[in-house]
Motif scaffolding. Structure first.
Motif: not given
Ligand SMILES: Cc1cc2nc3c(=O)[nH]c(=O)nc-3n(C[C@H](O)[C@H](O)[C@H](O)COP(=O)(O)O)c2cc1C
Length: 302
Positions: A100-104, A109-112, A130-132
């Motif tokens: 998961f992440g708070e922005s696209k 970047h995480l998937v990379e 709160e976000k994501g």
């Protein structure tokens, strides 16, 4: 010979039984408790690009027939996960990393940074951040952008985990499939609140948390049946599965594999009991493959 193997979006599993995200850590905590020979895959606790502290306590409360949690996706970040991956692989089952992440940008970047796992489960359904999380998964447009972006970065099979806390779940399911998702998983928890009548405050550190366990099973199956009608990709069904009969309900209703979550907290041997129960059921009914059971729900006309 009874065959319990399934192939979900290219992930070959020795059984349709998957440990659900957030209820088994990275699997290591269950070494010696869970019989991984009978588990098709483990889904890790949600991993983010950077370490995350999670929500203020209390973060867990028992409810009649279930539990409410507001963990808030606490985790040590993807770099720590990658370091532990060789040890997790020794468990001898398939590994799905829940992300998961708070922005696209953060998610891409995480998937990379992820390689060497069997599947990626995109959590766009957490009700406790709160976000994501659920905020993304309520929007077919955002989910579509996320799926397209992730598919352009990695060849690892992508599972999108849906939230039931929206009236647009069918649109989000369709958008995920059209954007190239390989599989869906559902449901994440249902948002809920418990009140401490002495203190007149919410029981959890946050006002709300996510409800899981047997209380949500019929709701989850209803959602599964509806989503099954609108997409062709495989679905991992979960929500309140406590025993082999529950698992069978989900499989008949259209799940290609099933997730076991809350049940692990009261009995970590639940996965092997489900495995043995399904095998016995198939033997007694002279059905030689679990695939013959999947999506066989007969609905009366009218
Ligand atoms: C304590 C706890 C933590 C969870 N953490 C995550 C998570 O990190 N990512 C996620 O996608 N789902 C998470 N979930 C949701 C479960 O994976 C599952 O979808 C849900 O609990 C319904 O299944 P169950 O009734 O068998 O528990 C969590 C659930 C619980 C109870």
């Amino acid at each position: 010979m009874i065959d319990l193997t399934v192939n979900i979006a290219g992930i070959k599993m020795k059984s349709p039984i998957i440990l659900a995200s957030g209820t088994c850590g990275w699997g290591l905590e269950y070494k010696g408790l869970v019989d991984f020979n009978k588990v098709g895959a483990i889904t890790t606790k949600g991993v983010s690009l950077y370490p995350k502290e999670g929500n203020p306590p209390p973060r867990i409360a028992e409810t009649p027939c279930g539990m409410l949690n507001s963990i808030g996706l606490e985790n040590p970040g993807v770099d720590e996960f990658v370091k532990s991956l060789p040890e997790i692989k020794e468990l001898g089952t398939k590994i799905i990393v829940n992300i998961f992440g708070e922005s696209k940008e953060e998610i891409f970047h995480l998937v990379e940074k992820i390689e060497g796992v069997d599947g990626i489960e995109l959590n766009v359904s957490c009700p406790n951040v709160e976000k994501g999380g659920m905020e993304f998964g309520r929007s077919p447009e955002i989910t579509e952008e996320l799926v397209k972006g992730i598919k352009s970065i990695t060849h690892i099979p992508l599972i999108v985990k849906l939230t039931p806390n929206t009236d647009r779940i069918l649109d989000v399911a369709r958008a995920s499939e059209e954007a190239g998702a390989d599989c869906l998983s559902l449901v994440n928890t249902y948002i809920g609140t418990m009140v401490d009548i002495e203190k007149r405050r919410p029981v959890l550190g946050k006002i709300s948390g996510g409800l899981s366990g047997p209380a949500i099973k019929p709701l989850a199956i209803y959602t599964l049946v509806r989503v099954r009608e609108v997409v062709k990709i495989p679905i991992i069904g979960m929500g309140g599965i406590m025993n082999w009969r529950d698992a069978l309900e989900f499989l008949i209703a259209g799940a290609d594999a099933i997730g076991v979550g809350t049940a692990l907290f009261s009995d970590p041997t639940t996965p092997e009991k489900i495995y043995d129960g399904l095998k016995k059921y198939l033997e007694e009914n002279k059905i030689y493959s679990i695939l013959k059971i999947i999506n066989t729900l007969e609905v009366k006309d009218g």
